[in-house]
Write an enzyme that holds these catalytic residues in place. Sequence first.
Site, mmCIF file in Angstrom:
data_model
loop_
_atom_site.group_PDB
_atom_site.id
_atom_site.type_symbol
_atom_site.label_atom_id
_atom_site.label_comp_id
_atom_site.label_asym_id
_atom_site.label_seq_id
_atom_site.Cartn_x
_atom_site.Cartn_y
_atom_site.Cartn_z
ATOM 1 N N GLY A 265 6.210 18.912 22.444
ATOM 2 C CA GLY A 265 5.288 18.983 23.584
ATOM 3 C C GLY A 265 4.341 17.797 23.543
ATOM 4 C CG ASP B 125 6.624 17.326 27.039
ATOM 5 O OD1 ASP B 125 6.887 18.056 28.007
ATOM 6 O OD2 ASP B 125 5.492 17.291 26.508
ATOM 7 C CG ASP C 1 13.099 25.174 26.924
ATOM 8 O OD1 ASP C 1 12.058 25.390 26.260
ATOM 9 O OD2 ASP C 1 13.541 25.986 27.757
ATOM 10 C CG MET C 2 8.792 24.449 23.263
ATOM 11 S SD MET C 2 7.115 23.822 23.086
ATOM 12 C CE MET C 2 6.228 24.893 24.207
ATOM 13 C CE LYS D 224 -4.645 16.106 20.688
ATOM 14 N NZ LYS D 224 -4.363 16.228 22.108
ATOM 15 C CG HIS E 103 -4.146 25.939 23.607
ATOM 16 N ND1 HIS E 103 -5.348 25.300 23.857
ATOM 17 C CD2 HIS E 103 -3.194 25.192 24.219
ATOM 18 C CE1 HIS E 103 -5.127 24.229 24.588
ATOM 19 N NE2 HIS E 103 -3.844 24.123 24.816
HETATM 20 C C1 SAM Z 1 -1.342 20.996 26.839
HETATM 21 S S1 SAM Z 1 -0.042 19.841 26.879
HETATM 22 C C2 SAM Z 1 -0.278 18.994 25.364
HETATM 23 C C3 SAM Z 1 0.361 17.642 25.369
HETATM 24 C C4 SAM Z 1 0.145 16.826 24.093
HETATM 25 N N1 SAM Z 1 0.608 17.523 22.917
HETATM 26 C C5 SAM Z 1 -1.314 16.457 23.955
HETATM 27 O O1 SAM Z 1 -2.008 17.057 23.126
HETATM 28 O O2 SAM Z 1 -1.758 15.582 24.690
HETATM 29 C C6 SAM Z 1 1.386 20.820 26.548
HETATM 30 C C7 SAM Z 1 2.701 20.063 26.589
HETATM 31 O O3 SAM Z 1 3.790 20.985 26.333
HETATM 32 C C8 SAM Z 1 4.873 20.602 27.133
HETATM 33 N N2 SAM Z 1 5.808 21.735 27.301
HETATM 34 C C9 SAM Z 1 5.613 22.853 28.029
HETATM 35 N N3 SAM Z 1 6.692 23.662 27.944
HETATM 36 C C10 SAM Z 1 7.579 23.022 27.136
HETATM 37 C C11 SAM Z 1 8.890 23.365 26.677
HETATM 38 N N4 SAM Z 1 9.461 24.517 27.024
HETATM 39 N N5 SAM Z 1 9.522 22.482 25.875
HETATM 40 C C12 SAM Z 1 8.932 21.307 25.503
HETATM 41 N N6 SAM Z 1 7.675 20.955 25.906
HETATM 42 C C13 SAM Z 1 7.022 21.793 26.722
HETATM 43 C C14 SAM Z 1 4.212 20.189 28.431
HETATM 44 O O4 SAM Z 1 5.066 19.438 29.267
HETATM 45 C C15 SAM Z 1 3.002 19.417 27.933
HETATM 46 O O5 SAM Z 1 3.279 18.061 27.766
#
Ligand code: SAM
Length: 358
Positions: free
Chosen positions: A201, A224, A244-245, A259, A263
């Site tokens: 992510g 991501d 997709d995580m 990071k 949450h």
């Molecule tokens: C709150 S953001 C945090 C981004 C980064 N880690 C930062 O701290 O700047 C959450 C991230 O999770 C990614 N995300 C959401 N669902 C996801 C999934 N199923 N698989 C991979 N990434 C995902 C979003 O696209 C986004 O970039």
Amino acid sequence: MGVPKSASIDPGHAREAAFAIATSHILVRTTAALVEMDVFDALAPERSANPVTIQELAAAAMPGKAVNIKNLERMLRVMISNSAITETVDTAGERRYELGPLGKFFLKTGIQDSGSFAHYLLYGQAPEVQQSYRPLSELVVEPESARDLNGGTLYEFHQKHPELNKLFNQGMDGNSKVMMHAILDGYQSGFPSVRVLVDVGGGFGASLSAIIDRYPHIRGINFDLPGVIAESSPLPGVEHVGGDMFEGVPEGGDAIFLKWILHNWGDEDVVKVLKNCWKALPSGGKAIVVDHVVPEVIEPEEVDKAILIMDVMMMAHHNAKERKLSEFRKLGLAAGFSQVNLVCQIRSSGSVIEMLKA
Ligand SMILES: C[S@@+](CC[C@H](N)C(=O)[O-])C[C@H]1O[C@@H](n2cnc3c(N)ncnc32)[C@H](O)[C@@H]1O
């Protein structure tokens, strides 16, 4: 449990602080409007080396526009009182303006390295986002019927609003560039031994980029959603991977960075993601989680208030929440990690928790 220190707050200060809360929406709107009007950018040192008059500021920020100078001055005063803009009076008695200590965090341009909160602020002001917080009380009095306030998770909400998704990703990118400096200064023990780091992510890769800048021996994999990766620019030392995580995370890293990820999700989803991280790590590997940790007791004078505000922000998204250390520990252990340790706490940026795979 001790008695919170707020018991000793003096009445005058209490009144002033309460009124500041009651009017805080205008502070946010004023700041957002000045960001939109390019006022902070016009004061950036690259654009105005010396303090400028309000006429010069208006012409630089909004060239060719008829500007109501009096109203602009009134909005600047709010920023001056919050140290975002500084005012001096020159020998001719003319007021002159320059960026104050908080001002650089509201720049939209020239922030490639240092980041800013400008886009994050604008995202929060978008009508759809504002609307999503309106029935917060329903989460208290009718929690079941109002659970899906935004029609699902934050990312389902973003899928319905692609323009907001773009602003959110820009906002997170700017945010991370600011926050990572503090995280890297505070958390020094974890990265030197890492060779390959997977950022799950990771957005556009701002966090990995900052880590590799400080530790050039690390090779980074930025993971991501495919739509986010498609918008990411190439970064030295970073391979972008879409996926997709919840299905799985890339293997090959001896550490995984998460990071501001956990949450956003409820406990079941967090365990799913952490299990996928555990599977992808070698024995002896670690997940490095950066998230806010809610204290067991709130000491008003000491607590990082952003943690509690972010937690209410999370309430508007399906099952999302900030957690106590005991909750992180439970989820990490449920996913298979043998140890969950709080390594350091960094104000407004989050705490660093290491989850170790035996
Ligand atoms: C709150 S953001 C945090 C981004 C980064 N880690 C930062 O701290 O700047 C959450 C991230 O999770 C990614 N995300 C959401 N669902 C996801 C999934 N199923 N698989 C991979 N990434 C995902 C979003 O696209 C986004 O970039």
